[in-house]
Design a protein around this motif. Structure first.
Motif, PDB file in Angstrom:
ATOM      1  N   VAL A  52      17.580 -48.717 -61.081  1.00  0.00           N
ATOM      2  CA  VAL A  52      18.368 -48.362 -62.268  1.00  0.00           C
ATOM      3  C   VAL A  52      19.711 -47.772 -61.831  1.00  0.00           C
ATOM      4  N   VAL A  53      20.812 -48.367 -62.287  1.00  0.00           N
ATOM      5  CA  VAL A  53      22.145 -47.873 -61.936  1.00  0.00           C
ATOM      6  C   VAL A  53      22.971 -47.462 -63.159  1.00  0.00           C
ATOM      7  N   GLU A  54      22.447 -47.697 -64.364  1.00  0.00           N
ATOM      8  CA  GLU A  54      23.207 -47.340 -65.577  1.00  0.00           C
ATOM      9  C   GLU A  54      22.249 -47.144 -66.749  1.00  0.00           C
ATOM     10  N   THR A  55      22.442 -46.045 -67.493  1.00  0.00           N
ATOM     11  CA  THR A  55      21.582 -45.740 -68.647  1.00  0.00           C
ATOM     12  C   THR A  55      22.419 -45.174 -69.800  1.00  0.00           C
ATOM     13  N   GLU A  56      21.814 -45.182 -70.986  1.00  0.00           N
ATOM     14  CA  GLU A  56      22.401 -44.484 -72.120  1.00  0.00           C
ATOM     15  C   GLU A  56      21.314 -43.715 -72.852  1.00  0.00           C
ATOM     16  N   ALA A  57      21.676 -42.515 -73.352  1.00  0.00           N
ATOM     17  CA  ALA A  57      20.733 -41.691 -74.108  1.00  0.00           C
ATOM     18  C   ALA A  57      20.941 -41.888 -75.605  1.00  0.00           C
ATOM     19  N   TYR A  58      19.844 -42.060 -76.344  1.00  0.00           N
ATOM     20  CA  TYR A  58      19.851 -42.127 -77.812  1.00  0.00           C
ATOM     21  C   TYR A  58      18.969 -41.005 -78.323  1.00  0.00           C
ATOM     22  N   LEU A  59      19.628 -40.043 -79.016  1.00  0.00           N
ATOM     23  CA  LEU A  59      19.064 -38.697 -79.109  1.00  0.00           C
ATOM     24  C   LEU A  59      18.080 -38.448 -80.229  1.00  0.00           C
ATOM     25  N   GLY A  60      17.851 -39.417 -81.114  1.00  0.00           N
ATOM     26  CA  GLY A  60      16.825 -39.189 -82.122  1.00  0.00           C
ATOM     27  C   GLY A  60      17.294 -39.349 -83.544  1.00  0.00           C
ATOM     28  N   ALA A  61      16.510 -38.850 -84.493  1.00  0.00           N
ATOM     29  CA  ALA A  61      16.708 -39.099 -85.916  1.00  0.00           C
ATOM     30  C   ALA A  61      18.062 -38.598 -86.412  1.00  0.00           C
ATOM     31  N   HIS A  62      18.695 -37.667 -85.687  1.00  0.00           N
ATOM     32  CA  HIS A  62      19.979 -37.138 -86.139  1.00  0.00           C
ATOM     33  C   HIS A  62      21.157 -37.725 -85.382  1.00  0.00           C
ATOM     34  N   ASP A  63      20.883 -38.661 -84.462  1.00  0.00           N
ATOM     35  CA  ASP A  63      21.931 -39.370 -83.714  1.00  0.00           C
ATOM     36  C   ASP A  63      22.260 -40.636 -84.502  1.00  0.00           C
ATOM     37  N   LEU A 179      28.692 -40.823 -62.764  1.00  0.00           N
ATOM     38  CA  LEU A 179      29.804 -40.778 -63.704  1.00  0.00           C
ATOM     39  C   LEU A 179      29.252 -40.793 -65.122  1.00  0.00           C
ATOM     40  N   VAL A 180      29.955 -40.116 -66.046  1.00  0.00           N
ATOM     41  CA  VAL A 180      29.548 -40.073 -67.448  1.00  0.00           C
ATOM     42  C   VAL A 180      30.677 -40.628 -68.312  1.00  0.00           C
ATOM     43  N   PRO A 193      29.596 -38.394 -74.847  1.00  0.00           N
ATOM     44  CA  PRO A 193      29.464 -38.837 -73.449  1.00  0.00           C
ATOM     45  C   PRO A 193      27.997 -38.928 -73.034  1.00  0.00           C
ATOM     46  N   LEU A 194      27.353 -40.027 -73.342  1.00  0.00           N
ATOM     47  CA  LEU A 194      25.912 -40.153 -73.101  1.00  0.00           C
ATOM     48  C   LEU A 194      25.551 -41.375 -72.273  1.00  0.00           C
ATOM     49  N   ARG A 195      26.548 -41.977 -71.623  1.00  0.00           N
ATOM     50  CA  ARG A 195      26.289 -43.090 -70.692  1.00  0.00           C
ATOM     51  C   ARG A 195      26.413 -42.575 -69.258  1.00  0.00           C
TER      52      ARG A 195
END
Length: 218
Positions: A52-63, A179-180, A193-195
């Motif tokens: 894994v070299v790249e990810t993104e966060a998806y924070l939930g019901a309020h994102d 990096l972000v 900034p979540l990548r």
DNA sequence: CATTTGATGTTCT
DNA sequence: GAACATCAAATGC
């Protein structure tokens, strides 16, 4: 016959499967921690895997960018499941994308895996992605890596601790190598900034030129 | 190098 | 009817 029982039960050359508890912390921390992990997919055609070299966060019901904003529906059901399960969805009517579900049961959050460095099964990946001209193009996007590894709807909602689809502990990644940036391809909450990506990897997806890239701060 | 466009079908308004 | 966590090819520098 305790070893090599079946092709789908082949041992991995890489680390142990990440336990469910790995996926419980705040999603942006899990997204950072997943850099360097190994995603492995076994199919009848063989095994393909990548770092894994790249990810993104998806924070939930309020994102506002998270699919779970619409609540618990047939599509989003896996997001409400146990940490460490797969959420695989169809985008633009033709591409599958893979997420690892995070946070405790009932908290609908996930990490989108956006790019891999190919490890095993490169020849198989080339057959699955005949239009990729270079090895760097095999898995440098969320839909590309699913096509290359053979990830599809049959994996949606499955646990990631055992075959056919497994996320394994990999080589540690130093903060200085991370990096972000903002998340790619979204319209709502697009500034966050979540990548997370490896600064020096040739296997990451392209960053839009105007995006702010900043070093990771633990 | 950067930017634009067409493909395709499910989900949501 | 519009939007969509994308990709590949084509066009413009």
């Amino acid at each position: 016959m305790t070893e090599n029982a079946a092709p789908t039960a082949r041992r991995s050359r890489f680390g142990a499967p990440l336990p469910a508890a790995f996926f419980e912390p705040p999603t942006e921390l899990v997204a950072r921690a997943l850099l360097g992990a190994v995603l492995e997919c076994d199919t009848p055609e063989g095994r393909a895997s990548g770092r894994v070299v790249e990810t993104e966060a998806y924070l939930g019901a309020h994102d506002e960018a998270c699919h779970a904003v619409v609540g618990h529906t047939p599509r989003t059901a896996p997001l409400f499941g146990a940490p460490g399960t797969a959420y695989v969805y169809l985008i633009y009517g033709m591409h599958w994308c893979f997420n690892a579900v995070t946070r405790p049961q009932g908290h609908p959050s996930a990490v989108l895996v956006r790019a891999l460095e190919p490890l095993e099964g490169v020849a198989l990946m080339r057959r699955r992605r005949p239009r990729a001209r270079r090895d760097e193009d095999l898995t440098n996007g969320p839909a590309k890596l699913c096509a290359a590894l053979g990830i599809g709807p049959e994996h949606n909602g499955r646990g990631l601790q055992r075959p056919p689809l497994v996320l394994r502990a990999g080589t540690p990644v130093d903060d200085a190598a991370v990096l972000v940036t903002p998340r790619i391809g979204i319209t709502r909450a697009a500034e966050l900034p979540l990548r997370f990506l490896l600064r020096d990897s040739p296997f990451v997806s392209r960053t839009p030129p105007h995006f702010v890239r900043k070093p990771y701060a633990a």
